[in-house]
Write a protein that holds these residues in place. Structure first.
Motif, PDB file in Angstrom:
ATOM      1  N   ALA A 100      52.269  85.225 201.941  1.00  0.00           N
ATOM      2  CA  ALA A 100      51.219  85.100 200.923  1.00  0.00           C
ATOM      3  C   ALA A 100      49.913  84.571 201.513  1.00  0.00           C
ATOM      4  N   ALA A 101      49.931  84.128 202.762  1.00  0.00           N
ATOM      5  CA  ALA A 101      48.735  83.569 203.388  1.00  0.00           C
ATOM      6  C   ALA A 101      48.082  84.503 204.414  1.00  0.00           C
ATOM      7  N   VAL A 102      48.555  85.719 204.555  1.00  0.00           N
ATOM      8  CA  VAL A 102      47.955  86.641 205.530  1.00  0.00           C
ATOM      9  C   VAL A 102      46.617  87.169 205.005  1.00  0.00           C
ATOM     10  N   ASP A 103      45.844  87.759 205.907  1.00  0.00           N
ATOM     11  CA  ASP A 103      44.526  88.285 205.534  1.00  0.00           C
ATOM     12  C   ASP A 103      44.604  89.529 204.655  1.00  0.00           C
ATOM     13  N   ASP A 104      45.636  90.313 204.793  1.00  0.00           N
ATOM     14  CA  ASP A 104      45.783  91.583 204.076  1.00  0.00           C
ATOM     15  C   ASP A 104      46.092  91.328 202.593  1.00  0.00           C
ATOM     16  N   ALA A 105      45.146  91.701 201.742  1.00  0.00           N
ATOM     17  CA  ALA A 105      45.300  91.447 200.297  1.00  0.00           C
ATOM     18  C   ALA A 105      46.509  92.174 199.713  1.00  0.00           C
ATOM     19  N   SER A 106      46.835  93.357 200.227  1.00  0.00           N
ATOM     20  CA  SER A 106      47.980  94.091 199.676  1.00  0.00           C
ATOM     21  C   SER A 106      49.292  93.366 200.005  1.00  0.00           C
ATOM     22  N   LEU A 107      49.350  92.732 201.178  1.00  0.00           N
ATOM     23  CA  LEU A 107      50.555  91.973 201.530  1.00  0.00           C
ATOM     24  C   LEU A 107      50.622  90.661 200.753  1.00  0.00           C
ATOM     25  N   ARG A 108      49.471  90.042 200.499  1.00  0.00           N
ATOM     26  CA  ARG A 108      49.469  88.828 199.668  1.00  0.00           C
ATOM     27  C   ARG A 108      49.966  89.163 198.272  1.00  0.00           C
ATOM     28  N   ARG A 109      49.565  90.310 197.747  1.00  0.00           N
ATOM     29  CA  ARG A 109      50.023  90.738 196.413  1.00  0.00           C
ATOM     30  C   ARG A 109      51.526  90.998 196.431  1.00  0.00           C
ATOM     31  N   LEU A 110      52.002  91.691 197.466  1.00  0.00           N
ATOM     32  CA  LEU A 110      53.438  91.955 197.585  1.00  0.00           C
ATOM     33  C   LEU A 110      54.209  90.640 197.611  1.00  0.00           C
ATOM     34  N   ALA A 111      53.728  89.672 198.394  1.00  0.00           N
ATOM     35  CA  ALA A 111      54.408  88.376 198.500  1.00  0.00           C
ATOM     36  C   ALA A 111      54.419  87.662 197.152  1.00  0.00           C
ATOM     37  N   ALA A 112      53.296  87.692 196.458  1.00  0.00           N
ATOM     38  CA  ALA A 112      53.219  87.023 195.149  1.00  0.00           C
ATOM     39  C   ALA A 112      54.177  87.668 194.154  1.00  0.00           C
ATOM     40  N   LEU A 113      54.230  88.979 194.145  1.00  0.00           N
ATOM     41  CA  LEU A 113      55.147  89.670 193.232  1.00  0.00           C
ATOM     42  C   LEU A 113      56.605  89.396 193.599  1.00  0.00           C
ATOM     43  N   ALA A 114      56.905  89.386 194.894  1.00  0.00           N
ATOM     44  CA  ALA A 114      58.273  89.105 195.330  1.00  0.00           C
ATOM     45  C   ALA A 114      58.669  87.686 194.927  1.00  0.00           C
ATOM     46  N   MET A 115      57.761  86.722 195.107  1.00  0.00           N
ATOM     47  CA  MET A 115      58.066  85.342 194.717  1.00  0.00           C
ATOM     48  C   MET A 115      58.272  85.240 193.209  1.00  0.00           C
ATOM     49  N   GLN A 116      57.464  85.966 192.448  1.00  0.00           N
ATOM     50  CA  GLN A 116      57.622  85.950 190.990  1.00  0.00           C
ATOM     51  C   GLN A 116      58.985  86.522 190.592  1.00  0.00           C
ATOM     52  N   GLU A 117      59.365  87.625 191.208  1.00  0.00           N
ATOM     53  CA  GLU A 117      60.664  88.228 190.905  1.00  0.00           C
ATOM     54  C   GLU A 117      61.802  87.276 191.242  1.00  0.00           C
ATOM     55  N   CYS A 118      61.702  86.613 192.383  1.00  0.00           N
ATOM     56  CA  CYS A 118      62.743  85.655 192.786  1.00  0.00           C
ATOM     57  C   CYS A 118      62.804  84.485 191.814  1.00  0.00           C
ATOM     58  N   ALA A 119      61.651  84.006 191.400  1.00  0.00           N
ATOM     59  CA  ALA A 119      61.622  82.880 190.460  1.00  0.00           C
ATOM     60  C   ALA A 119      62.279  83.262 189.131  1.00  0.00           C
ATOM     61  N   VAL A 120      62.018  84.457 188.663  1.00  0.00           N
ATOM     62  CA  VAL A 120      62.617  84.912 187.403  1.00  0.00           C
ATOM     63  C   VAL A 120      64.126  85.077 187.570  1.00  0.00           C
ATOM     64  N   ARG A 121      64.546  85.703 188.670  1.00  0.00           N
ATOM     65  CA  ARG A 121      65.990  85.863 188.906  1.00  0.00           C
ATOM     66  C   ARG A 121      66.661  84.503 189.052  1.00  0.00           C
ATOM     67  N   GLY A 122      66.034  83.620 189.809  1.00  0.00           N
ATOM     68  CA  GLY A 122      66.599  82.291 190.010  1.00  0.00           C
ATOM     69  C   GLY A 122      66.740  81.525 188.705  1.00  0.00           C
ATOM     70  N   TYR A 123      65.745  81.637 187.835  1.00  0.00           N
ATOM     71  CA  TYR A 123      65.814  80.967 186.542  1.00  0.00           C
ATOM     72  C   TYR A 123      66.935  81.562 185.690  1.00  0.00           C
ATOM     73  N   GLY A 124      67.182  82.857 185.847  1.00  0.00           N
ATOM     74  CA  GLY A 124      68.287  83.488 185.132  1.00  0.00           C
ATOM     75  C   GLY A 124      69.636  82.919 185.548  1.00  0.00           C
ATOM     76  N   TRP A 125      69.761  82.558 186.818  1.00  0.00           N
ATOM     77  CA  TRP A 125      71.007  81.972 187.305  1.00  0.00           C
ATOM     78  C   TRP A 125      71.096  80.492 186.967  1.00  0.00           C
ATOM     79  N   ARG A 126      69.973  79.813 187.023  1.00  0.00           N
ATOM     80  CA  ARG A 126      69.948  78.367 186.790  1.00  0.00           C
ATOM     81  C   ARG A 126      68.680  78.064 185.984  1.00  0.00           C
ATOM     82  N   PRO A 127      68.784  78.088 184.662  1.00  0.00           N
ATOM     83  CA  PRO A 127      67.587  77.894 183.836  1.00  0.00           C
ATOM     84  C   PRO A 127      67.123  76.433 183.791  1.00  0.00           C
ATOM     85  N   VAL A 128      66.658  75.979 184.940  1.00  0.00           N
ATOM     86  CA  VAL A 128      66.146  74.626 185.096  1.00  0.00           C
ATOM     87  C   VAL A 128      64.846  74.727 185.879  1.00  0.00           C
ATOM     88  N   ILE A 129      63.858  73.987 185.444  1.00  0.00           N
ATOM     89  CA  ILE A 129      62.593  73.952 186.176  1.00  0.00           C
ATOM     90  C   ILE A 129      62.552  72.642 186.950  1.00  0.00           C
TER      91      ILE A 129
END
Length: 158
Positions: A100-129
């Motif tokens: 998410a910290a690279v210069d390429d904006a398309s890769l930063r977007r990919l990283a942000a979306l991947a992290m969002q997907e993981c966070a949603v999946r993780g919350y589905g397994w363990r609904p704790v913040i």
């Protein structure tokens, strides 16, 4: 500046491990939990394949998957599988931070979306913040598990 290929390979290594772990999760769950595990397996496999293509397109050599991975704890029951899936999502999210910290904006977007997907999946397994560092600790409450009498969810402080 962050090395783009290093960030991509770090994320790829995490995806390799996630695919392996979700195979274990799927083997130890049933019903809706197994369906959720299959969806997680497929999502991580798709991200893995996407990262391999991105690395190759940039002239790099994608890291290869290990034949097997050491699990952080024994996974012998559905509750253990739920803990593993939640932990995997936390760790894959962390692996995408560098990307998410690279210069390429398309890769930063990919990283942000991947992290969002993981966070949603993780919350589905363990609904704790988790409590943010420096904030008051939350009172422990009941945590869902896959089956009555199974292991509690894994703590983020591990």
């Amino acid at each position: 500046m962050i090395d783009t290929l290093k960030g991509l390979n770090k994320a790829l290594d995490a995806e390799h491990a996630a695919v392996y772990a979700y195979g274990v999760v799927g083997a130890r769950t049933s019903g809706d939990r197994r369906s959720t595990a299959v969806a997680g397996f497929n999502a991580h496999r798709a991200r893995r394949d996407q990262l391999r293509e991105l690395i190759t397109a940039r002239g790099g050599t994608p890291s290869e998957s290990g034949a097997a991975y050491d699990l952080p704890f024994p996974v012998t029951a559905a509750g253990d599988a739920v803990r593993l899936a939640a932990l995997v999502e936390d760790r894959v999210t962390a692996a995408y931070l560098e990307l998410a910290a690279v210069d390429d904006a398309s890769l930063r977007r990919l990283a942000a979306l991947a992290m969002q997907e993981c966070a949603v999946r993780g919350y589905g397994w363990r609904p704790v913040i988790a409590t943010f560092p420096g904030w008051p600790a939350r009172e422990p409450g009941p945590s869902p598990s896959a089956e009555p009498g199974t292991s509690p969810p894994v703590s983020l402080s591990q």
